[in-house]
Design an enzyme around this catalytic site. Sequence first.
Site, short mmCIF file in Angstrom:
data_model
loop_
_atom_site.label_atom_id
_atom_site.label_comp_id
_atom_site.label_asym_id
_atom_site.label_seq_id
_atom_site.Cartn_x
_atom_site.Cartn_y
_atom_site.Cartn_z
CG ASP A 76 6.91 41.34 60.43
OD1 ASP A 76 5.86 40.65 60.47
OD2 ASP A 76 8.04 41.27 59.43
CB CYS A 77 6.45 47.49 62.66
SG CYS A 77 7.98 46.64 62.21
#
Length: 819
Positions: free
Chosen positions: A472-473
């Site tokens: 997600d990052c």
Amino acid sequence: MRPDTPLPWINYLGSEEFFGIVSNTAAGYSFFRDARLRRLTRYRYNNAPLDLGGRYLYVRDDETGDYWSPSSQPTRGALDEYRCRHGLGYTVIGSQRDRIEVETLYLVPLGQTLELWRTRVVNQRPEPARLSLFGAVEFCLWDAADDATNFQRNLSVGEVEIEDGVVFHTSEYRERRNHFAYFACSGPVVGFDTQREAFLGPYRGWDRPVAVEEGRCRGSVAHGWAPCGVQHVRVELDPCESREVVFLLGYAENPPEAKFDPPGSGRVDKRRVRPVLERYLEPRSAEIALDELRTRWGELLAALQVRTPSVHADRMVNVWNQYQCMVTFNLSRSASLFESGVGRGMGFRDSNQDLLGFVHLVPERARARILDLAATQLPSGGAYHQYQPLTKRGNDAIGSGFNDDPLWLILAVAAYAKETGDLSILQEPVPYDGRPGTETPLYEHLRRALGYTLDRLGPHGLPLIGRADWNDCLNLNCFSETPGESFQTAANREGGAAESIFIGGLFALAARELAGIARRLGDPEQAELAEAAGRRIADAVRRHGWDGEWFRRAYDYDGAPVGAAENEEGRIYVEPQGMCVLGGIGLDDGLAARALASVRTHLATPHGIVLLQPAYSRYRVELGEISSYPPGYKENGGVFCHTNPWIMIAESLLGDGDAAFDYYLRINPSAREDLSDVHRCEPYVYAQMIAGKDAPTHGEAKNSWLTGAAAWNLVAVTQWILGIRPDFDGLRVDPCLPAEWDGFAAERRFRGALYRILVRKPPGARARASCLLVDGERVEGTLVPPAPAGSTVDVVAELVPVESELPAGTGEQPVPLPG
Ligand code: GLC
Ligand code: GLC
């Protein structure tokens, strides 16, 4: 035992509609279905001490005035003895002070929307004891987010009713709600309070309530402020005498048109609740409910039981890892001590992966979940990142365009089909974006999921990453400069070329799974299309995703490599090493073995495999959130426990059982119990993250319980190391064990039959199965054909030594259907 574990160690009560979190000091909260919208009791996050807010119990010696909490919190007075046992759906906390023994069993009976605290008090003194018991809860005004912020309203809307000694929490029932909570006690009740400040006294906290201190409740009736439920019971005990008292926290709904009794009176209709109270305030009910829970869990866990040379593998596989898989399946990422219960819905990616570790437990629930997930898919084949369990609609609150999302659906459906043999699910009509009239068979959803990737390829022919992929990052199109802006929802730059090699590996895996499904559906054309697409992407990965010693991670917006030797930081990432090998890339040309050797050299630590190296030491706007974490934490080089099992599986594919099991033990919670002062989280469930080697707290776990690490670790150890792996055409038994093992035994329920599996291995050697004895008959290969439901099948695998690696992927090619 001591109550001050390094962090609160929690358990979950309930498994259907009524849930609670309970810590080793009885802290936590309860909710009905949705941790945000139907929060029953109040909890203060980030409190000091950490787990304050819970199921309060006070014991008072009415001779001396001494009082304490038998679960330590909230008074934290000294206890002469203390113990806590978290079980499957129940928790028991017992203690002794001044020869008064108190033990409380907390549980949610199956099928009920209530929780019981059954307290047993024993007088171990040589003389009689006169005691008071106070049970207390602080009610939450339903919406946990609003409850914690909207004080101008909430401090005035609190209401209660008190009837026959039962406290009913009825805030907002007068207007649009038709549900209420209640707090009752088996008695004999001598007093109650419902206004928090009356019970606590001014300027006091839950650690020192004035009513407890004085041994007398105020009989307060809450109007606004903070409604609570307090029940006061007196108990007189002769030496050695004991007494059981039951406290009950319940939730109930009335039909909207029949809320009041008598009609129009404004008083809550309690007719549905009275029989429930009568039944469950009876102390024996708790015992019966506990038996039912035990039976239920016994049946569930019988689906998979193993006896191996490793106590840590046995403990986790047989009980706690499966239990954690149930909890993650139920709650996704909503409610834990690290997830506030107010934010996140069900993740599309998360829920599909949670299912991998759950499908063998209750396949019907997995089936229903798959259909719910697929119904939020978009016509493009893409997915909302999350959906709301109450409405089952996709939500954009956390952004969308995470380009890996739809591919996980294929993995989930394949796991379901392999477990159950039920291909009818592929024909189920399922809508897109929850819109009636848009239904196609689920099979078409899967084709579109592959198509979604193929429609979004970048300059190297690799999948475009979109907002992010599994990580997600890693936000390659985000370029956020605004403090506090969410990386998940910030507007992304258009027109970039950011590609993900991780999605490439995932695509290769998903394409193979879809091909397997298509073959069995009698659609060889689709199978060949999927396989060809898989080969094409795998090829692009080999050509543009290989860095020389490992797989690269991505290409950024400007086309520069990420996770490459030429990078100053973040030179090697774990995810593509695992996922590309799972996708079969590099198995026959040596790339896989080299990638795994690089993992060992650069990423492995005694506390697990870190996500990347070197960690980013400063914020890099072109990479996004990943570089926002301090080095060694979370995605910036933490041991992300979710990714470790991919490496375990990859090592098994290459035939290295020693490496696979070694990695398994490094993050196995039970194996880390002796390190509890370092690890700090519960030694019985996986945490999302263990701080990596760049962090000052290397080895410290965080974000326990609700993590994809649960499902993937179970899959890695049971399906790949122990090798008991559902396949489309039967149950595969193909272990890849540590050299020193001499085998193991297992029982596996599969499609209604029970398989009793015995694996024998020459100790001290690498060995694999090449044939099996099934009920005494020799079967070539590693596949046990499905047996009739209800039957018991004995499977013996005599592993034979292998020189070095087996050609990996043996037996994995889909077997064509006869005819
Ligand atoms: C969290 C998320 C998961 C994501 C992972 C890596 O565990 O729930 O969806 O894949 O972080 O960023
Ligand atoms: C995942 C990641 C976390 C990130 C979050 C954003 O949970 O693990 O680091 O902040 O997603 O939603």
